[in-house]
Design a protein around this motif. Structure first.
Motif, mmCIF file in Angstrom:
data_model
loop_
_atom_site.group_PDB
_atom_site.id
_atom_site.type_symbol
_atom_site.label_atom_id
_atom_site.label_comp_id
_atom_site.label_asym_id
_atom_site.label_seq_id
_atom_site.Cartn_x
_atom_site.Cartn_y
_atom_site.Cartn_z
ATOM 1 N N ARG A 1 23.888 55.890 44.766
ATOM 2 C CA ARG A 1 23.242 54.806 44.011
ATOM 3 C C ARG A 1 24.053 54.475 42.748
ATOM 4 N NH1 ARG A 1 19.195 51.606 43.011
ATOM 5 N NH2 ARG A 1 18.254 51.442 40.940
ATOM 6 N N ALA A 2 24.546 55.500 42.068
ATOM 7 C CA ALA A 2 25.319 55.254 40.846
ATOM 8 C C ALA A 2 26.556 54.420 41.149
ATOM 9 C CB ALA A 2 25.715 56.585 40.214
ATOM 10 N N ARG A 3 27.275 54.785 42.197
ATOM 11 C CA ARG A 3 28.507 54.056 42.513
ATOM 12 C C ARG A 3 28.210 52.639 43.000
ATOM 13 N NH1 ARG A 3 30.786 59.590 44.966
ATOM 14 N NH2 ARG A 3 31.966 60.286 43.125
ATOM 15 N N ALA A 4 27.092 52.467 43.707
ATOM 16 C CA ALA A 4 26.727 51.119 44.145
ATOM 17 C C ALA A 4 26.438 50.218 42.945
ATOM 18 C CB ALA A 4 25.515 51.188 45.072
ATOM 19 N N LEU A 5 25.684 50.735 41.966
ATOM 20 C CA LEU A 5 25.379 49.954 40.767
ATOM 21 C C LEU A 5 26.642 49.705 39.936
ATOM 22 C CD1 LEU A 5 22.042 51.692 39.713
ATOM 23 C CD2 LEU A 5 22.296 49.341 40.537
ATOM 24 N N ALA A 6 27.497 50.715 39.863
ATOM 25 C CA ALA A 6 28.742 50.549 39.116
ATOM 26 C C ALA A 6 29.632 49.492 39.757
ATOM 27 C CB ALA A 6 29.472 51.884 39.030
ATOM 28 N N ARG A 7 29.672 49.476 41.099
ATOM 29 C CA ARG A 7 30.489 48.458 41.782
ATOM 30 C C ARG A 7 29.950 47.057 41.528
ATOM 31 N NH1 ARG A 7 31.108 52.919 45.687
ATOM 32 N NH2 ARG A 7 33.347 53.417 45.679
ATOM 33 N N GLU A 8 28.646 46.912 41.441
ATOM 34 C CA GLU A 8 28.076 45.605 41.100
ATOM 35 C C GLU A 8 28.577 45.157 39.729
ATOM 36 O OE1 GLU A 8 23.852 45.441 41.325
ATOM 37 O OE2 GLU A 8 23.753 46.267 43.355
ATOM 38 N N HIS A 9 28.585 46.085 38.803
ATOM 39 C CA HIS A 9 29.037 45.767 37.446
ATOM 40 C C HIS A 9 30.523 45.427 37.412
ATOM 41 C CE1 HIS A 9 29.664 46.104 33.117
ATOM 42 N NE2 HIS A 9 30.625 46.976 33.360
ATOM 43 N N LEU A 10 31.331 46.152 38.171
ATOM 44 C CA LEU A 10 32.783 45.995 38.123
ATOM 45 C C LEU A 10 33.295 44.848 38.982
ATOM 46 C CD1 LEU A 10 33.716 49.778 38.326
ATOM 47 C CD2 LEU A 10 33.993 48.301 36.326
ATOM 48 N N HIS A 11 32.435 44.298 39.821
ATOM 49 C CA HIS A 11 32.870 43.308 40.812
ATOM 50 C C HIS A 11 33.661 42.165 40.171
ATOM 51 C CE1 HIS A 11 32.779 40.581 44.240
ATOM 52 N NE2 HIS A 11 32.256 39.661 43.459
ATOM 53 N N GLY A 12 33.118 41.554 39.127
ATOM 54 C CA GLY A 12 33.775 40.400 38.519
ATOM 55 C C GLY A 12 35.119 40.738 37.905
ATOM 56 N N TYR A 13 35.262 41.973 37.448
ATOM 57 C CA TYR A 13 36.520 42.362 36.813
ATOM 58 C C TYR A 13 37.615 42.608 37.842
ATOM 59 C CZ TYR A 13 33.326 42.961 32.935
ATOM 60 O OH TYR A 13 32.371 42.727 31.971
ATOM 61 N N LEU A 14 37.235 42.745 39.103
ATOM 62 C CA LEU A 14 38.218 42.917 40.166
ATOM 63 C C LEU A 14 38.613 41.581 40.789
ATOM 64 C CD1 LEU A 14 36.793 46.140 41.863
ATOM 65 C CD2 LEU A 14 38.936 45.915 40.582
ATOM 66 N N GLU A 15 38.174 40.484 40.162
ATOM 67 C CA GLU A 15 38.503 39.153 40.673
ATOM 68 C C GLU A 15 39.364 38.347 39.700
ATOM 69 O OE1 GLU A 15 34.764 37.305 41.644
ATOM 70 O OE2 GLU A 15 34.844 38.111 43.680
ATOM 71 N N THR A 16 39.697 38.922 38.555
ATOM 72 C CA THR A 16 40.490 38.196 37.567
ATOM 73 C C THR A 16 41.870 38.840 37.451
ATOM 74 O OG1 THR A 16 39.455 39.562 35.846
ATOM 75 C CG2 THR A 16 38.530 37.382 36.225
ATOM 76 N N PRO A 17 42.917 38.014 37.496
ATOM 77 C CA PRO A 17 44.284 38.563 37.531
ATOM 78 C C PRO A 17 44.625 39.459 36.356
ATOM 79 C CG PRO A 17 44.290 36.229 38.107
ATOM 80 C CD PRO A 17 42.901 36.547 37.644
ATOM 81 N N TYR A 18 44.176 39.102 35.140
ATOM 82 C CA TYR A 18 44.584 39.912 33.994
ATOM 83 C C TYR A 18 43.895 41.276 34.003
ATOM 84 C CZ TYR A 18 40.402 37.766 31.859
ATOM 85 O OH TYR A 18 39.135 37.319 31.616
ATOM 86 N N ASN A 19 42.656 41.346 34.535
ATOM 87 C CA ASN A 19 42.010 42.648 34.666
ATOM 88 C C ASN A 19 42.681 43.484 35.751
ATOM 89 O OD1 ASN A 19 39.686 43.139 32.819
ATOM 90 N ND2 ASN A 19 38.999 41.176 33.627
ATOM 91 N N ILE A 20 43.012 42.848 36.864
ATOM 92 C CA ILE A 20 43.698 43.580 37.932
ATOM 93 C C ILE A 20 45.032 44.112 37.430
ATOM 94 C CG2 ILE A 20 44.807 43.336 40.184
ATOM 95 C CD1 ILE A 20 42.546 41.357 40.898
ATOM 96 N N ALA A 21 45.758 43.295 36.661
ATOM 97 C CA ALA A 21 47.032 43.759 36.097
ATOM 98 C C ALA A 21 46.808 44.958 35.184
ATOM 99 C CB ALA A 21 47.711 42.621 35.347
ATOM 100 N N LYS A 22 45.757 44.898 34.389
ATOM 101 C CA LYS A 22 45.441 46.023 33.503
ATOM 102 C C LYS A 22 45.167 47.283 34.308
ATOM 103 C CE LYS A 22 41.255 46.228 31.947
ATOM 104 N NZ LYS A 22 40.011 45.958 31.196
#
Length: 294
Positions: free
Chosen positions: A192-213
């Motif tokens: 459950r923790a990882r599922a909720l964390a993935r929901e939170h992180l989802h948008g940050y895995l869609e932006t190039p500058y975050n992926i580069a970071k």
């Protein structure tokens, strides 16, 4: 710059009416939280939001994390920051960042340096505040960290690891201020923790500058696909019981952070994280810890 060792970072106020925000800010102050960090992401203007929070409290420091340089010209950022510094001496911190959507052909470092140049060269009739405007830069890579060190009080980072904190401290040197945001989730069940964390992180895995970071932090394409590997999720969101979360947050301090801004996730929009901020206050704030021991 002294913001205390731990503060609160929250998106929650984007979804709440003014009266509820005011009550929450006043309770945070009563709990002993020294600093409150707010983004500029979902509609609230960085400076009207900061001004309202400052006016709703008496001692709390309010930090823009971040005010986006694309939201307003440097002249208006300077004017707003000067007014807040004058009205609330020593309590407002202007955190500036590139932010927003990708801008093809625009180099973040050059854009930020140019923005600071323009701010510093301004001539204005606005009265100079008794205490100067305090500035931080959102910075991850070495060159932006160097700019933060050389042109502002220091840097603040968002969604990074303790290893990055150690690297940032080395670049900033011993004197520049380093603030680190980190997301936490009070959930002991791993799935459950990882599922909720993935929901939170989802948008940050869609932006190039975050992926580069994230790639600079050592994560592979496998780590960054499918919502993020367990390793990635566990590093970017500290989850578990209170003792586990608190121990991991202290890792940033041990790695060289002056201040850690704690973002509680897993709270539905419109709901309040206050019960968890109370719990964290008892665990993280020196005065509260002393009361608990007594």
């Amino acid at each position: 710059m002294d913001l205390g060792t731990f503060g609160i970072y929250t998106f929650d106020f984007e979804h709440q009416p003014a009266a509820r925000i005011r009550d929450s800010v006043q309770e945070l102050e009563e709990l002993g939280w020294p600093a409150l960090w707010i983004p500029e992401a979902l509609g609230r203007d960085a400076f009207t939001h900061a001004g309202f929070l400052l006016a709703s409290s008496r001692r709390l420091s309010v930090v823009n994390g971040i005010a986006r340089i694309w939201s307003r010209e440097a002249r208006w950022t300077h004017g707003a920051a000067v007014l807040l510094a004058d009205a609330h001496p020593g309590r407002h911190v202007l955190g500036l960042g590139f932010g927003g959507q990708p801008r093809p052909g625009v180099r973040p470092l050059a854009a930020m340096a140019g923005y600071l140049d323009e701010m510093d060269a301004l001539e204005t009739p606005n009265p100079r505040p008794a205490q100067p405007v305090r500035r931080l830069l959102a910075a991850y890579g070495p060159r932006m960290l160097e700019l933060a060190r050389d042109r502002t009080e220091g840097a603040h980072t968002y969604h990074v690891t303790t290893d990055h904190t150690a690297q940032a401290r080395e670049i900033l040197g011993p004197d520049a201020f380093l603030a680190v945001e980190h997301a936490v989730l009070f959930e002991a069940d791993p799935d459950r923790a990882r599922a909720l964390a993935r929901e939170h992180l989802h948008g940050y895995l869609e932006t190039p500058y975050n992926i580069a970071k994230f790639r600079r932090l050592g994560y592979t394409d496998d780590d960054l696909s499918g919502g993020g590997s367990d390793r990635f999720v566990d590093d970017l969101v500290f989850w578990g019981d209170a003792d586990t979360v608190v121990r991991k947050l202290h890792g940033h301090v041990e790695a060289g952070a002056d201040h850690v801004a704690v973002q509680v996730i897993g709270v539905e929009p419109g709901e309040s994280a206050l019960p968890l901020w109370r719990l964290l206050a008892d665990a993280l704030l020196p005065s509260r810890t002393g009361e608990a021991l007594g």
